[in-house]
Each structure stands twice: as structure tokens, then as C-alpha cells.
Design an enzyme around this catalytic site. Structure first.
Site, short mmCIF file in Angstrom:
data_model
loop_
_atom_site.label_atom_id
_atom_site.label_comp_id
_atom_site.label_asym_id
_atom_site.label_seq_id
_atom_site.Cartn_x
_atom_site.Cartn_y
_atom_site.Cartn_z
N LYS A 75 14.23 -63.19 -18.28
CA LYS A 75 13.89 -62.96 -16.97
C LYS A 75 13.65 -61.70 -16.47
O LYS A 75 12.93 -61.38 -15.54
CB LYS A 75 15.33 -63.77 -16.16
CG LYS A 75 15.27 -65.31 -16.52
CD LYS A 75 16.17 -66.24 -15.52
CE LYS A 75 15.75 -67.62 -15.72
NZ LYS A 75 16.74 -68.41 -15.16
N LYS A 87 10.14 -74.22 -22.17
CA LYS A 87 10.83 -75.16 -21.49
C LYS A 87 10.74 -75.40 -20.44
O LYS A 87 9.99 -74.66 -19.58
CB LYS A 87 12.32 -74.56 -21.75
CG LYS A 87 13.11 -74.67 -20.32
CD LYS A 87 14.52 -74.06 -20.52
CE LYS A 87 14.82 -73.45 -19.14
NZ LYS A 87 16.18 -73.05 -18.93
N LYS A 143 12.27 -75.50 -13.48
CA LYS A 143 12.23 -75.80 -12.07
C LYS A 143 11.27 -74.54 -11.41
O LYS A 143 10.67 -74.82 -10.42
CB LYS A 143 13.73 -75.49 -11.47
CG LYS A 143 14.75 -76.51 -11.32
CD LYS A 143 15.61 -76.48 -10.25
CE LYS A 143 16.82 -75.64 -10.56
NZ LYS A 143 17.83 -75.43 -11.52
#
Ligand code: AMP
Ligand code: TRP
Length: 330
Positions: A113, A195, A198
Site C-alpha cells: 500500500k 485479490k 473494495k
């Protein structure tokens, strides 16, 4: 009388996907009868990336309604919002003292991230695992049902608990991960090497629990497969493999049975059947969701009572911790 504790949480940073549902939410209700369960909406974790305040507020209530729609019963489980229980942040501060910055910097999720951040990296991203450890340890939870991507976070939680216990004497229960049987890791429908998330910018990569049944069918039709044309479950056909995992998660059929059934029917038929299966499940959830979300007073009552129950348990641990580290009692 003393049941073992289960704790889990989902971030309200966006509209939740069938990945969250299969990997986490759909399993939560299974523990309600035999364990003392706490299910949290971890809004404080959402501050690890930029949130629009109005959206965070909406997503938090949506997620609460989805928890209830997915079968969580506030009479059985403690359902609450993380920021309503200040002990999470308080314990996190203390736990900061038993974790090295080096360890945090080596966490995979942090590295991924941090790399994707265009501007500076917020400190909440680095400290994220400590807050997660605080969530779990505060309630002396023994089991944590989450998707596979959270494995490293559970490991660091155990490590933090062990360090604290070693330094200050036995205080925390060491938690264990519980992975769902099928669908530990659901992948993007557009790129089966990443993956389903959201925060995916490509709307076709993920199916949201609040997508309309038509959108579900459409996204399934567009899901990436391959040009090999043989219906099989293997690592050369990751797109198809992912769809078979999803099928298996929703129907509870084994991979073998699914492969045998569709072997001669082909990808098209399989994708359209799967579209129907998911569309039906999301429609059922949405009927329940709509009932809950339209009754704000009831939601408020649920999260208030949840916070009260959670605070009581959390305070007990926090008092113990404060005493052990040498803070003067009030
Ligand atoms: P998050 O979206 O990071 O708040 O994740 C909430 C829960 O959903 C965690 O238990 C995750 O492990 C799980 N989860 C998130 N994405 C996936 C996925 N693609 N497949 C399986 N589980 C997932
Ligand atoms: N980090 C988890 C995720 O992104 C969410 C989370 C925060 C959590 N605190 C938790 C999950 C405690 C289980 C237990 O999926």
C-alpha cells in the site's frame, strides 16, 4: 458458561465485495451459538487511506446493515463500531511500545500500500497492524475469522501479545486465525492475479454485495477466463479457477463436482449459471439490508448497545494493562 471469544472486523472504506463476503462476513454467523462473538466495523482503520467523511459515515451504517443482513444477531453477538470504544486507541498506544518500526516496515500489506501511495505515506498505514492487534487483544479473543490476506496481521498480533506477556507477565490470550473453507482469497474478475478489493478502480473487477442483480450478471459475463477452452481447475487457468472457487463458496459444492458437471457444458453456460447464483444471493441479502437501512432508529439502538457491551469488556483488559505498565490508577 465461559465461552471462548471470537473477534473480527471489516473496514467501511468502500462498498463491500463478494470477496469480503466469502472470505469473512458469510462465516461470522456460524460462530454465534458456540462462542462469545464480537463483530466490529473498524472505521478507525479506514483512516489509513483517504476517506470522504460523508462516504465514511454512509459506508459505516451500510456495513452495519449488511452485518445484520448476513445473519448477525445482536442478541447473540456484540456488533459495534470501533470508534465508539476509545479503549481500542488507548491500548494501541501502549502496544506501540512493544513493536519495532522495522517490523512494521516489513509487513507485506504496508509495503504494497505504501508503494501505491502517490503522495506521502500516512502514519496510520504503518501503525495499522498495531491497531488491529489492539482490537483483538482487548477482548482476549481466541479465534479470528478472516481472509488469507490477514494471516500476517494475525501473526504480528500474536507476536505483540507474546512480547507484552513476556515483559509484563501473562496478560493476553494468543489468537488464532480461522480461514473459511472455500474462498480464502477471491481474485479480481478482470485480473485473477490480484485479490478482489473494495478499492479496485475497475468496477468490473469486483462484485459488490449492493450491486444490482443485472450488474452481477453483466460482470460475470465479462469475467476474464482463457482461450484454452477446457473446463478444468488448475493454476494455468487462474480466471476459471477463481470462478470455480466462487461457485463452490456459494453452492457448497465441491470443486470436483463442479468440474464434472460443467466439463461438457462449457464456460458460457458456467458463467451464466454462476451469475444467476450470485444474483440470487445478493438479492436476498439486499432485501434484508433494505429493511435494516431504512430504520435508522433501530440501527442506532443496535450500535449503541453494542458499544456499551464492548466497552465493558474492553475496559477490563485496559485497566489490567495500565496497571501492569505502571500507570497510576485514577
Ligand atoms: P477489508 O476489505 O480489508 O476490510 O477485509 C475484510 C475481510 O474480508 C478480511 O477478513 C479480509 O481478509 C477479507 N477479504 C477481503 N478481500 C478478500 C478477498 N478478495 N478474498 C477473500 N477474503 C477477502
Ligand atoms: N485488517 C482487517 C482487514 O483489512 C480488518 C480488521 C481490523 C480486522 N481489525 C481487525 C479483522 C481485527 C479481524 C480482527 O481485513
Amino acid at each position: 458458561m465461559n465461552k471462548e471469544r471470537v473477534f473480527s472486523g471489516i473496514q467501511p472504506s468502500g462498498s463491500i465485495t463478494i470477496g469480503n463476503y466469502i472470505g469473512a462476513l458469510s462465516n461470522f454467523k456460524e460462530f454465534q451459538d458456540d462462542f462469545d462473538c464480537l463483530y466490529c466495523i473498524v472505521d478507525m482503520h479506514s483512516l489509513s487511506n483517504e476517506q470522504k467523511p460523508s462516504e465514511l459515515r454512509k459506508n459505516t451504517l451500510d456495513l452495519l446493515a449488511l452485518y445484520l443482513a448476513a445473519g448477525l444477531n445482536p442478541e447473540k453477538s456484540t456488533v459495534f463500531i470501533q470508534s465508539h470504544v476509545p479503549a481500542h486507541a488507548e491500548l494501541q498506544w501502549v502496544l506501540n511500545s512493544v513493536v519495532s518500526v522495522g517490523h512494521l516496515e516489513r509487513m507485506t500489506q504496508y509495503k504494497d500500500k505504501a508503494q501505491k501511495q502517490s503522495g506521502s505515506i500516512p502514519a496510520t498505514l504503518l501503525n495499522y497492524p498495531i491497531l488491529m492487534a489492539a482490537d483483538i487483544l482487548l477482548y482476549q479473543a481466541k479465534y479470528v475469522p478472516v481472509g488469507e490476506d490477514q494471516k500476517q496481521h494475525i501473526e504480528i498480533t500474536r507476536d505483540i501479545a507474546e512480547r507484552f506477556n513476556y515483559r509484563y507477565s501473562d496478560t493476553f490470550v494468543l489468537p488464532e486465525i480461522i480461514l473459511s473453507k472455500s474462498g480464502k482469497r477471491i481474485m479480481s474478475l478482470q485480473d485473477p492475479t490480484v485479490k478482489m478489493s473494495k478499492s479496485d478502480e475497475n468496477p468490473n473487477g469486483s462484485i459488490r454485495l449492493l450491486d444490482s442483480p443485472d450488474d452481477v450478471r453483466r460482470k460475470l459475463k465479462r469475467a476474464v477466463t482463457d482461450s484454452l477452452g477446457n473446463f478444468d481447475y488448475n493454476d494455468e487457468q487462474l480466471g476459471l479457477k477463481n470462478l470455480i472457487d466462487i461457485y463452490s463458496a456459494f453452492t457448497k459444492e465441491t470443486v470436483e463436482d463442479i468440474v464434472n458437471f460443467y466439463k461438457d457444458l462449457g464456460y458460457g453456460r458456467f458463467k451464466s449459471d454462476l451469475g444467476e447464483i450470485i444474483a440470487e444471493e445478493v438479492r436476498d441479502i439486499q432485501v434484508e439490508y433494505n429493511n435494516y437501512i431504512s430504520d435508522k432508529a433501530q440501527l442506532e439502538k443496535i450500535y449503541r448497545e453494542g458499544a456499551e457491551k464492548a466497552s465493558y469488556m474492553a475496559e477490563k483488559t485496559l485497566r489490567k494493562v495500565y496497571k501492569k505498565v505502571g500507570f497510576v490508577a485514577r
